[in-house]
Design an enzyme around this catalytic site. Structure first.
Site, PDB file in Angstrom:
ATOM      1  N   HIS A  39       0.886  -1.172   0.000  1.00  0.00           N
ATOM      2  CA  HIS A  39       0.000   0.000   0.000  1.00  0.00           C
ATOM      3  C   HIS A  39       0.925   1.223   0.000  1.00  0.00           C
ATOM      4  CE1 HIS A  39      -4.123   1.632   1.529  1.00  0.00           C
ATOM      5  NE2 HIS A  39      -3.461   2.587   0.881  1.00  0.00           N
ATOM      6  N   TYR A  40       1.113   1.775  -1.184  1.00  0.00           N
ATOM      7  CA  TYR A  40       2.122   2.844  -1.266  1.00  0.00           C
ATOM      8  C   TYR A  40       1.670   4.084  -0.504  1.00  0.00           C
ATOM      9  CZ  TYR A  40      -0.475   5.396  -4.924  1.00  0.00           C
ATOM     10  OH  TYR A  40      -1.409   6.112  -5.622  1.00  0.00           O
ATOM     11  N   HIS A  41       2.641   4.886  -0.110  1.00  0.00           N
ATOM     12  CA  HIS A  41       2.373   6.111   0.640  1.00  0.00           C
ATOM     13  C   HIS A  41       3.540   7.058   0.391  1.00  0.00           C
ATOM     14  CE1 HIS A  41       4.171   2.891   3.021  1.00  0.00           C
ATOM     15  NE2 HIS A  41       4.911   3.817   3.597  1.00  0.00           N
ATOM     16  N   VAL A  42       3.214   8.317   0.217  1.00  0.00           N
ATOM     17  CA  VAL A  42       4.242   9.314  -0.072  1.00  0.00           C
ATOM     18  C   VAL A  42       4.665   9.955   1.248  1.00  0.00           C
ATOM     19  CG1 VAL A  42       4.812  11.399  -1.373  1.00  0.00           C
ATOM     20  CG2 VAL A  42       3.078   9.812  -2.263  1.00  0.00           C
TER      21      VAL A  42
END
Ligand SMILES: [Zn+2]
Length: 163
Positions: free
Chosen positions: A118-121
């Site tokens: 679950h990508y996150h910046v």
């Protein structure tokens, strides 16, 4: 993320048991914003404080959908994602008088993602000389701002029309 930045409280994270469930999906679904440290909910993305921050004001912008890669996300999500990162940038500069910011994404555990899948910046405030300062005080624990204080400081700014 920059490993060179000395953040001793991250040790707690490194040695703690990693949750099996996805913390971003849990935070997205939860109504308890104080517990989940969510500071902003948009239509497709939300902003959450990092529980083990590299520096004060370290936030993450993530999509609601459990997307592993940018290319898994729909175009409107990507648009809102980068617009929200830009908003976080303005808010952190205003709230913390930062001299700079690190913005980055780690995809997959091989790239250092703490939560793969679950990508996150990451948006990490930086100040002139912050690493130098931490180097000379190595061995001393640098106490970051309480997360509840960070939340109280940032949440109202995200709800403003303009910063
Ligand atoms: Zn997820």
């Amino acid at each position: 993320m920059p490993d060179v930045l000395f953040a001793p409280w991250r040790y707690e994270y490194l040695v703690s048991e990693k949750p099996q469930t996805c913390i971003f999906c849990e935070a997205a679904a939860s109504g308890d914003e104080e517990e989940t440290l969510v500071v902003f909910r948009g239509e497709k993305v939300f902003v959450i404080l990092n529980r083990y921050p590299y520096t004060n004001g370290h936030v993450m912008v993530a999509p609601y959908s459990h997307d592993a890669w940018l290319s898994d996300s729909r175009e409107e999500t990507l648009h809102e994602l980068i617009a929200t990162v830009a908003r976080a940038e303005k808010i952190l500069v205003a709230a913390y008088h930062t001299d700079g910011l690190n913005v980055g994404i780690n995809f997959g555990s091989a790239a250092g993602a703490g939560v793969a899948g679950h990508y996150h910046v990451h948006v990490v405030p930086r100040w002139n000389g912050d690493t130098n300062f931490m180097t000379v005080t190595a061995g001393m624990r640098v106490v970051p701002e309480e997360l509840s204080a960070t939340r109280r400081r940032l949440k109202p700014l995200f709800s403003l029309e303009k910063v």
